[in-house]
Motif scaffolding. Structure first.
Motif, PDB file in Angstrom:
ATOM      1  N   LEU A 148     -25.005  12.348  -3.631  1.00 27.09           N
ATOM      2  CA  LEU A 148     -25.013  13.211  -2.435  1.00 27.09           C
ATOM      3  C   LEU A 148     -24.159  14.461  -2.652  1.00 27.09           C
ATOM      4  N   ASP A 149     -22.988  14.294  -3.269  1.00 31.76           N
ATOM      5  CA  ASP A 149     -22.077  15.436  -3.462  1.00 31.76           C
ATOM      6  C   ASP A 149     -22.682  16.474  -4.416  1.00 31.76           C
ATOM      7  N   THR A 150     -23.443  16.004  -5.403  1.00 33.00           N
ATOM      8  CA  THR A 150     -24.018  16.910  -6.394  1.00 33.00           C
ATOM      9  C   THR A 150     -25.272  17.602  -5.869  1.00 33.00           C
ATOM     10  N   ASN A 151     -25.971  16.916  -4.969  1.00 31.67           N
ATOM     11  CA  ASN A 151     -27.267  17.442  -4.536  1.00 31.67           C
ATOM     12  C   ASN A 151     -27.282  18.095  -3.160  1.00 31.67           C
ATOM     13  N   ARG A 152     -26.130  18.181  -2.499  1.00 37.11           N
ATOM     14  CA  ARG A 152     -26.146  18.785  -1.161  1.00 37.11           C
ATOM     15  C   ARG A 152     -26.368  20.295  -1.288  1.00 37.11           C
ATOM     16  N   GLU A 153     -26.759  20.888  -0.151  1.00 35.71           N
ATOM     17  CA  GLU A 153     -27.104  22.310  -0.158  1.00 35.71           C
ATOM     18  C   GLU A 153     -25.864  23.218  -0.234  1.00 35.71           C
ATOM     19  N   ILE A 154     -24.861  22.876   0.587  1.00 33.74           N
ATOM     20  CA  ILE A 154     -23.672  23.747   0.660  1.00 33.74           C
ATOM     21  C   ILE A 154     -22.575  23.248  -0.279  1.00 33.74           C
ATOM     22  N   SER A 155     -22.073  24.175  -1.092  1.00 36.66           N
ATOM     23  CA  SER A 155     -20.980  23.864  -2.018  1.00 36.66           C
ATOM     24  C   SER A 155     -21.134  22.526  -2.738  1.00 36.66           C
ATOM     25  N   PRO A 156     -22.244  22.331  -3.445  1.00 33.89           N
ATOM     26  CA  PRO A 156     -22.379  21.056  -4.167  1.00 33.89           C
ATOM     27  C   PRO A 156     -21.320  20.927  -5.264  1.00 33.89           C
ATOM     28  N   LEU A 157     -21.081  19.691  -5.648  1.00 30.28           N
ATOM     29  CA  LEU A 157     -20.145  19.455  -6.739  1.00 30.28           C
ATOM     30  C   LEU A 157     -20.739  19.989  -8.032  1.00 30.28           C
ATOM     31  N   ARG A 158     -20.058  20.946  -8.621  1.00 32.05           N
ATOM     32  CA  ARG A 158     -20.454  21.416  -9.950  1.00 32.05           C
ATOM     33  C   ARG A 158     -19.240  22.037 -10.626  1.00 32.05           C
ATOM     34  N   LYS A 159     -19.323  22.110 -11.928  1.00 31.20           N
ATOM     35  CA  LYS A 159     -18.203  22.694 -12.666  1.00 31.20           C
ATOM     36  C   LYS A 159     -18.249  24.205 -12.486  1.00 31.20           C
ATOM     37  N   ALA A 160     -17.142  24.819 -12.096  1.00 28.05           N
ATOM     38  CA  ALA A 160     -17.101  26.286 -12.036  1.00 28.05           C
ATOM     39  C   ALA A 160     -17.267  26.797 -13.469  1.00 28.05           C
ATOM     40  N   ASP A 161     -17.896  27.960 -13.628  1.00 30.68           N
ATOM     41  CA  ASP A 161     -18.153  28.471 -14.985  1.00 30.68           C
ATOM     42  C   ASP A 161     -16.867  28.593 -15.798  1.00 30.68           C
ATOM     43  N   ASP A 162     -15.776  28.935 -15.111  1.00 32.39           N
ATOM     44  CA  ASP A 162     -14.520  29.145 -15.843  1.00 32.39           C
ATOM     45  C   ASP A 162     -13.579  27.930 -15.775  1.00 32.39           C
ATOM     46  N   ALA A 163     -14.133  26.756 -15.454  1.00 31.43           N
ATOM     47  CA  ALA A 163     -13.281  25.550 -15.406  1.00 31.43           C
ATOM     48  C   ALA A 163     -13.209  24.893 -16.784  1.00 31.43           C
ATOM     49  N   ILE A 164     -12.082  24.209 -17.044  1.00 34.15           N
ATOM     50  CA  ILE A 164     -11.927  23.479 -18.309  1.00 34.15           C
ATOM     51  C   ILE A 164     -12.194  22.007 -18.031  1.00 34.15           C
ATOM     52  N   VAL A 165     -12.970  21.367 -18.899  1.00 39.47           N
ATOM     53  CA  VAL A 165     -13.306  19.957 -18.691  1.00 39.47           C
ATOM     54  C   VAL A 165     -12.199  19.054 -19.241  1.00 39.47           C
ATOM     55  N   LEU A 166     -11.816  18.092 -18.427  1.00 38.70           N
ATOM     56  CA  LEU A 166     -10.847  17.088 -18.871  1.00 38.70           C
ATOM     57  C   LEU A 166     -11.483  15.707 -18.689  1.00 38.70           C
TER      58      LEU A 166
END
Ligand code: CDP
Length: 225
Positions: free
Chosen positions: A184-202
């Motif tokens: 649900l968090d990844t597929n919602r319309e408003i502000s879905p969960l996703r990595k910001a382009d400038d985020a570092i993965v941990l």
């Protein structure tokens, strides 16, 4: 050293709050668990039988909700207060976890929470964890961390945490809840969960809490120069 904003986003139960809280402690920054706010709103809706599919009912309910983080000397953590009541334990219950992602997908709810979160970061010196902190709440944050961990590891961690409080919880219930919320968090319309382009993965699947802290702290110190 300059004061910065640090955002920690990622999937359910991948250690975001632990990392964010540790970082804030080391840097003497404020730590905000934005998920607690969505959980407290969900608790209010459930308790007051608010029909969250009905926009006027949601708007009316939000007018009556006041959220506050209050430091607890005993635990050394901040507790979530809903209308002057400490709801920290209740918001972690399964019934809240089962409904929170639906509530958090509502436009009015997000506007209500995001406005307060942005105010909390006005003076910087803050670490906030959530789903949309690096993308929507603080798109200009100096350090953005996107956390991931293997689903099996995440389920085991959350199960351990919840089993301590509720011995009847099962591993399957925990897994289903995490998978449903991630979806649900990844597929919602408003502000879905996703990595910001400038985020570092941990990815902390194989890291101890101290190892993950040292990595994040290193990144923070670089940005604070
Ligand atoms: O602790 P856990 O990772 O399981 O979840 P949480 O941080 O307490 O967040 C609970 C729920 O609130 C998430 O599953 C999202 O649906 C929602 N949330 C959100 O939409 N945006 C945020 N910034 C934080 C949480």
């Amino acid at each position: 050293m300059k004061k910065i904003i640090i955002t920690v986003d990622g999937f359910s139960s991948c250690g975001k709050s632990t990392t964010a809280r540790q970082l804030a402690k080391e840097l003497n920054y404020v730590f905000i668990d934005s998920g607690a706010m969505y959980r407290a709103i969900t608790l209010y809706f459930l308790r007051n039988h608010v029909d969250w599919n009905n926009t006027p009912s949601v708007e009316e309910a939000l007018k009556n909700i006041s959220l506050e983080f209050v430091y607890n000397d005993y635990t050394g953590k901040s507790d979530m207060y809903l209308d002057d009541e400490n709801v920290e334990a209740m918001i972690r219950d399964m019934v809240v976890s089962e409904n929170v992602s639906e509530v958090a997908a509502i436009k009015e709810v997000r506007e209500f929470a995001v406005e307060q979160q942005q105010k909390m970061g006005e003076k910087k010196g803050i670490v906030m964890d959530g789903r949309d902190i690096g993308t929507t709440v603080f798109p200009d944050a100096e350090l953005k961390i996107f956390m991931t961990a293997d689903i099996t590891v995440r389920v085991e961690r959350r199960f351990k945490e919840m089993f301590e409080k509720n011995k009847s919880i099962t591993l399957d219930e925990v897994r289903n809840n995490l998978e449903m919320r991630d979806y649900l968090d990844t597929n919602r319309e408003i502000s879905p969960l996703r990595k910001a382009d400038d985020a570092i993965v941990l990815d902390n699947s194989d890291l101890t809490p101290d190892e993950q802290l040292q990595i994040a702290l290193g990144w923070a110190k670089e940005r604070m120069q």
